[in-house]
Scaffold this motif. Structure first.
Motif, PDB file in Angstrom:
ATOM      1  N   LEU A  35      -0.478   4.309   9.581  1.00  0.00           N
ATOM      2  CA  LEU A  35       0.096   4.057   8.254  1.00  0.00           C
ATOM      3  C   LEU A  35       0.764   5.285   7.664  1.00  0.00           C
ATOM      4  N   TRP A  36       0.547   6.452   8.268  1.00  0.00           N
ATOM      5  CA  TRP A  36       1.029   7.688   7.659  1.00  0.00           C
ATOM      6  C   TRP A  36       2.542   7.701   7.478  1.00  0.00           C
ATOM      7  N   VAL A  96       3.463   6.044   4.293  1.00  0.00           N
ATOM      8  CA  VAL A  96       3.083   6.811   3.112  1.00  0.00           C
ATOM      9  C   VAL A  96       3.998   8.018   2.951  1.00  0.00           C
ATOM     10  N   ASP A  97       4.284   8.694   4.044  1.00  0.00           N
ATOM     11  CA  ASP A  97       5.072   9.916   4.005  1.00  0.00           C
ATOM     12  C   ASP A  97       6.564   9.647   3.805  1.00  0.00           C
ATOM     13  N   LYS A  98       7.102   8.689   4.517  1.00  0.00           N
ATOM     14  CA  LYS A  98       8.552   8.440   4.498  1.00  0.00           C
ATOM     15  C   LYS A  98       8.958   7.206   3.701  1.00  0.00           C
ATOM     16  N   GLY A  99       8.014   6.300   3.483  1.00  0.00           N
ATOM     17  CA  GLY A  99       8.352   5.052   2.823  1.00  0.00           C
ATOM     18  C   GLY A  99       9.028   4.103   3.798  1.00  0.00           C
ATOM     19  N   LYS A 115      -7.930  14.720   4.595  1.00  0.00           N
ATOM     20  CA  LYS A 115      -8.777  13.607   5.044  1.00  0.00           C
ATOM     21  C   LYS A 115      -8.006  12.290   4.977  1.00  0.00           C
ATOM     22  N   LYS A 116      -7.266  12.095   3.889  1.00  0.00           N
ATOM     23  CA  LYS A 116      -6.499  10.857   3.744  1.00  0.00           C
ATOM     24  C   LYS A 116      -5.401  10.762   4.799  1.00  0.00           C
ATOM     25  N   LYS A 117      -4.705  11.865   5.060  1.00  0.00           N
ATOM     26  CA  LYS A 117      -3.657  11.847   6.091  1.00  0.00           C
ATOM     27  C   LYS A 117      -4.234  11.457   7.439  1.00  0.00           C
ATOM     28  N   THR A 118      -5.391  11.993   7.753  1.00  0.00           N
ATOM     29  CA  THR A 118      -6.027  11.672   9.029  1.00  0.00           C
ATOM     30  C   THR A 118      -6.367  10.187   9.106  1.00  0.00           C
ATOM     31  N   ILE A 119      -6.881   9.645   8.029  1.00  0.00           N
ATOM     32  CA  ILE A 119      -7.191   8.209   8.004  1.00  0.00           C
ATOM     33  C   ILE A 119      -5.919   7.388   8.170  1.00  0.00           C
ATOM     34  N   ARG A 128       1.688  -3.637   5.454  1.00  0.00           N
ATOM     35  CA  ARG A 128       1.078  -2.356   5.823  1.00  0.00           C
ATOM     36  C   ARG A 128       1.158  -1.362   4.673  1.00  0.00           C
ATOM     37  N   ASP A 129       2.275  -1.357   3.936  1.00  0.00           N
ATOM     38  CA  ASP A 129       2.414  -0.461   2.797  1.00  0.00           C
ATOM     39  C   ASP A 129       1.427  -0.849   1.692  1.00  0.00           C
ATOM     40  N   ALA A 130       1.238  -2.137   1.477  1.00  0.00           N
ATOM     41  CA  ALA A 130       0.270  -2.586   0.476  1.00  0.00           C
ATOM     42  C   ALA A 130      -1.138  -2.146   0.865  1.00  0.00           C
TER      43      ALA A 130
END
Length: 183
Positions: free
Chosen positions: A36-37, A40-43, A26-30, A72-74
């Motif tokens: 933003l993924w 989160v995934d690669k930094g 669910k979080k990945k989809t959001i 965006r990361d924040a």
């Protein structure tokens, strides 16, 4: 991509320590829906010391890009922090990037390869040996099978549609309670 400034549309159920795999989907989809993924995934790379060979325009573009990525990361980190219970929050509270918080979370709650392998082995057994109970409706059996298959796929198992149909038809054909016109 336009997103709400308050982040209210980025909400998901609060994670309390159980069902991590479903929560993370669910979080990945959001995150993907708000572009933003990848952060989160690669930094993202922290700005290095300025290279004097670059002209001022390039340095300005790099600074602006870095500021956008930091913002965006924040936002992504805020979404992760806001989607965990008070009991889980201290485990990620000291991380300053969404990737670091996500990785620690994933490592702790998803488990390592050995744990996932054991879980998958149990699910494969359940898949192979699950049968319709006497008097059980086909729809109830299909729901049980779908739950098992979804858990297997979450852990990385690849099941072909052909294999799923074969399994269901074999079980359904062995059950005399199912009218032949439904097969």
């Amino acid at each position: 991509m336009a997103t709400s400034s308050n982040g209210g549309d980025l909400r998901a159920p609060i994670f309390n320590g159980s069902n991590y795999d479903f929560w993370s989907i669910k979080k990945k989809t959001i995150f993907k829906s708000h572009d933003l993924w990848n952060l989160v995934d690669k930094g993202f790379e922290i700005a290095e010391t300025e290279d004097e060979s670059n002209d001022e325009d390039q340095q300005s573009v790099k600074k602006m890009s870095m500021k956008v990525n930091e913002t965006r990361d924040a936002k992504a980190l805020s979404v992760i922090q806001g989607a965990v219970s008070d009991e889980i929050f201290p485990r990620i509270s000291n991380f300053e990037t969404s990737k670091a918080a996500w990785d620690v979370h994933q490592q702790e709650f998803r488990g390592d390869k050995k744990v996932r392998s054991v879980k998958l082995q149990c699910l494969r057994r359940d898949f192979e040996y699950t049968r319709m109970n006497d008097g059980e409706a086909l729809s109830v059996y299909l729901t049980r099978m779908t739950d098992i298959v979804n858990q297997m796929k979450t852990l990385g198992e690849e099941l072909s549609n052909q294999r799923l149909v074969q399994k269901i038809l074999i079980i359904a054909c062995l059950n005399p309670m199912i009218p032949s016109h439904l097969l």
